[in-house]
Write a protein that holds these residues in place. Structure first.
Motif, mmCIF file in Angstrom:
data_model
loop_
_atom_site.group_PDB
_atom_site.id
_atom_site.type_symbol
_atom_site.label_atom_id
_atom_site.label_comp_id
_atom_site.label_asym_id
_atom_site.label_seq_id
_atom_site.Cartn_x
_atom_site.Cartn_y
_atom_site.Cartn_z
ATOM 1 N N ALA A 161 9.455 -19.859 4.211
ATOM 2 C CA ALA A 161 9.033 -21.208 4.558
ATOM 3 C C ALA A 161 8.973 -21.360 6.073
ATOM 4 C CB ALA A 161 10.004 -22.225 3.963
ATOM 5 N N PRO A 162 8.062 -22.218 6.580
ATOM 6 C CA PRO A 162 7.935 -22.399 8.029
ATOM 7 C C PRO A 162 9.254 -22.739 8.723
ATOM 8 C CG PRO A 162 6.115 -23.474 6.912
ATOM 9 C CD PRO A 162 7.060 -23.010 5.845
ATOM 10 N N GLU A 163 10.121 -23.487 8.030
ATOM 11 C CA GLU A 163 11.390 -23.867 8.633
ATOM 12 C C GLU A 163 12.281 -22.655 8.902
ATOM 13 O OE1 GLU A 163 9.542 -27.081 6.331
ATOM 14 O OE2 GLU A 163 10.146 -25.043 5.780
ATOM 15 N N PHE A 195 2.580 -19.320 4.413
ATOM 16 C CA PHE A 195 1.802 -18.854 5.564
ATOM 17 C C PHE A 195 0.825 -19.928 6.027
ATOM 18 C CE2 PHE A 195 -1.971 -17.041 7.478
ATOM 19 C CZ PHE A 195 -1.420 -16.258 8.496
ATOM 20 N N ARG A 196 0.090 -20.509 5.098
ATOM 21 C CA ARG A 196 -0.901 -21.525 5.473
ATOM 22 C C ARG A 196 -0.227 -22.744 6.088
ATOM 23 N NH1 ARG A 196 -3.164 -19.954 0.430
ATOM 24 N NH2 ARG A 196 -2.287 -21.833 -0.528
ATOM 25 N N ARG A 197 0.933 -23.110 5.528
ATOM 26 C CA ARG A 197 1.673 -24.245 6.096
ATOM 27 C C ARG A 197 2.043 -23.988 7.547
ATOM 28 N NH1 ARG A 197 6.944 -25.419 3.384
ATOM 29 N NH2 ARG A 197 7.138 -26.789 5.194
ATOM 30 N N PHE A 198 2.530 -22.792 7.835
ATOM 31 C CA PHE A 198 2.915 -22.488 9.214
ATOM 32 C C PHE A 198 1.691 -22.543 10.128
ATOM 33 C CE2 PHE A 198 3.935 -20.140 12.972
ATOM 34 C CZ PHE A 198 5.300 -20.330 13.169
ATOM 35 N N GLY A 204 -2.058 -25.512 14.384
ATOM 36 C CA GLY A 204 -3.207 -26.411 14.349
ATOM 37 C C GLY A 204 -4.384 -25.916 13.540
ATOM 38 N N ALA A 205 -4.168 -24.994 12.619
ATOM 39 C CA ALA A 205 -5.251 -24.503 11.768
ATOM 40 C C ALA A 205 -5.737 -25.626 10.852
ATOM 41 C CB ALA A 205 -4.787 -23.311 10.939
ATOM 42 N N ILE A 206 -6.991 -25.552 10.463
ATOM 43 C CA ILE A 206 -7.592 -26.549 9.574
ATOM 44 C C ILE A 206 -7.682 -25.961 8.167
ATOM 45 C CG2 ILE A 206 -9.652 -27.926 9.105
ATOM 46 C CD1 ILE A 206 -10.281 -27.721 12.128
ATOM 47 N N VAL A 220 -10.365 -17.671 8.217
ATOM 48 C CA VAL A 220 -9.443 -16.659 7.694
ATOM 49 C C VAL A 220 -9.075 -17.068 6.267
ATOM 50 C CG1 VAL A 220 -7.208 -15.532 7.986
ATOM 51 C CG2 VAL A 220 -8.520 -16.230 9.993
ATOM 52 N N THR A 221 -8.992 -16.106 5.366
ATOM 53 C CA THR A 221 -8.602 -16.381 3.983
ATOM 54 C C THR A 221 -7.193 -15.864 3.746
ATOM 55 O OG1 THR A 221 -10.894 -16.216 3.215
ATOM 56 C CG2 THR A 221 -9.165 -15.972 1.558
ATOM 57 N N ALA A 222 -6.321 -16.695 3.174
ATOM 58 C CA ALA A 222 -4.932 -16.316 2.863
ATOM 59 C C ALA A 222 -4.625 -16.728 1.435
ATOM 60 C CB ALA A 222 -3.966 -16.986 3.837
ATOM 61 N N ARG A 223 -4.477 -15.733 0.537
ATOM 62 C CA ARG A 223 -4.289 -16.012 -0.880
ATOM 63 C C ARG A 223 -3.221 -15.101 -1.469
ATOM 64 N NH1 ARG A 223 -10.671 -15.714 -2.043
ATOM 65 N NH2 ARG A 223 -11.272 -17.824 -1.429
#
Length: 458
Positions: A161-163, A195-198, A204-206, A220-223
């Motif tokens: 998790a990002p935290e 990953f996407r959350r971070f 600042g990713a959309i 970028v694709t993250a799955r």
């Protein structure tokens, strides 16, 4: 699509020696289809290191290219940043992580040197597939050298998790480097979401939906792509002479008693001390199992030079002595603790002779032992899988008995349920999982990633 170029910390083997894991089997198949290159560390230390001669061999249309490391590179890149910093952080163990600037610099240096050496081997139509936490910054180094080939990445261990990840010094820089990949694959939906959350919250990713991100005008694709095994091939291992010999030995030893099997490297992420305590709780709370059920734990050592691994080995020896001293009888030993490895065919026989498989990591990317155990079972009389909710395998194996490995009481209860489960229910659970394993095998895993990378490329 041109050649497939695989980058991983260790290379091979191309031949199934009986000890190769599911990853090697899947990669060899993918490489031999197109004729490919497998690039990585030789496993050897030399004075020249990554500046030395490239060691190349070719077999079955696959070229293997390997580099040495210097002792300093090994200490900082491999033993240091990869295993003393990234491994504990990515497994949620900040208390064990060592944050040393020298380690990070060594890690980035080796990623850069490997990128430089690979660049000279690349052809314009090559597709590059990079594996695991040793090479998080690799694609960024390739892009800095104006390499425009499509590059995919797969992380075999958890992504926290990002935290948690935010505690890693320069975490933002590391993840920004990962965004140089075209496709990022993770074991579970949770890992991909983390990953996407971070990327969204910290960089600042959309979020474009469907696993896609936009960062600085680049997509970028993250799955998630849960890795599988060759379930049908592994099920045949259980019928080989080597497997049958191990089954016969165990059945003679057990004499009609039931066996719980655990197979893990000695690692603090695997929850082995917690597992031994849960087995002790089983004997306490369900005394009818005394003299009737034993735990066999196969646990070959890994990274034995690190203090955390020395400590856990000592703790496991002490717990084994404690439980056996408390409960053993003249003709029954509660825990058999084997610190050696077995070939996969031998393991298939051991799995088949075991009524329960106990897979209880505190964190794990996937855990292929869970899948191999199911593949090895007799359809007419299958065993039961007790599985940690924190193993990536739990996301796709809901028919297992899923437990919290931190709760000795819950694991003991799960074991009791497994030991006493009626045959019909065991068959139903096993059938669903085995059919799924056959559909979602190692080949389907690699083809799914390559298909999505080709879509991104187009």
């Amino acid at each position: 699509m041109g050649r497939l170029v695989v980058v991983s910390n260790r290379v091979g083997p191309l031949k199934d020696t009986g000890r190769a894991g599911g990853l090697a089997v899947a990669l060899v198949d993918a490489l031999t289809k197109s004729g490919g290159l497998w690039f990585g560390w030789s496993g050897e230390i030399s004075e020249e290191g990554t500046f030395g001669q490239l060691k190349t061999t070719k077999s079955r249309k696959v070229q293997m290219a390997q580099l040495d490391l210097t002792q300093a590179d090994y200490d900082d890149f491999y033993a240091g940043y990869a295993n003393r910093t990234l491994w504990p952080v990515l497994h949620y163990r900040l208390d064990l992580a060592v944050f040393d600037r020298r380690y990070e610099q060594g890690y980035r240096h080796v990623n850069e040197r490997f990128a430089i050496r690979l660049r000279s081997l690349l052809e314009p139509d090559d597709v590059v597939w990079v594996h695991d936490y040793h090479f998080l910054t690799f694609a960024a180094q390739m892009r800095a050298m104006e390499v425009n080939n499509p590059i995919a990445f797969f992380l075999h261990i958890p992504f926290p998790a990002p935290e948690i990840l935010a505690a890693l010094p320069n975490a933002g820089s590391v993840v920004r480097s990962m965004l140089a990949y075209d496709l990022l694959g993770f074991q579970t939906v949770r890992d991909a979401d983390n990953f996407r959350r971070f990327a969204i919250e910290e960089l600042g990713a959309i979020d474009l939906g469907d696993g896609k991100l936009e960062v600085n005008g680049r997509q970028v694709t993250a799955r998630s792509y849960p890795i599988g095994i060759d379930a049908e091939a592994f099920s045949k291992f259980a019928m080989t002479p080597e497997a049958r010999r191990n089954m016969a030995r165990l059945e003679k030893l057990l004499g009609g008693r039931q066996q719980i099997i655990g197979v893990d490297r000695i690692d603090y992420s695997k929850g082995l001390p917690e597992r031994f305590r849960a087995f002790e709780r089983l004997l306490e709370d369900y005394p009818e199992n005394r003299g009737q059920v034993a735990l066999m734990q196969i646990a070959p050592p890994s990274r034995a030079e690190l203090d955390a691994y020395i400590d856990i080995r000592r703790e496991l020896d002490e717990l084994t002595g404690h439980v056996n001293g408390r409960f053993a009888d003249l003709d029954w030993t509660p825990i058999r603790f084997l610190t050696r490895s077995f070939p996969r065919r031998a393991l298939a026989g051991i799995y088949r002779a075991s009524r329960v498989c106990l897979v209880t990591p505190l964190r794990d990317g996937m855990n292929l032992v869970a899948k191999e155990y199911i593949a090895a079972q007799r359809s007419e009389d299958p065993g039961v899988l007790v599985l940690s909710r924190f193993a990536g395998a739990a996301e796709g194996m809901k028919e297992a008995i899923v437990v919290n490995p931190h709760s000795a009481e819950e694991v003991a209860s799960g074991l009791q349920t497994a030991i006493t489960m009626p045959l019909e229910e065991r068959r139903d659970r096993w059938q669903i999982m085995f059919e799924r394993l056959c559909r979602e095998d190692a080949i389907a895993w690699s083809e799914s990633i390559m298909s999505d990378l080709e879509a991104v490329r187009r």
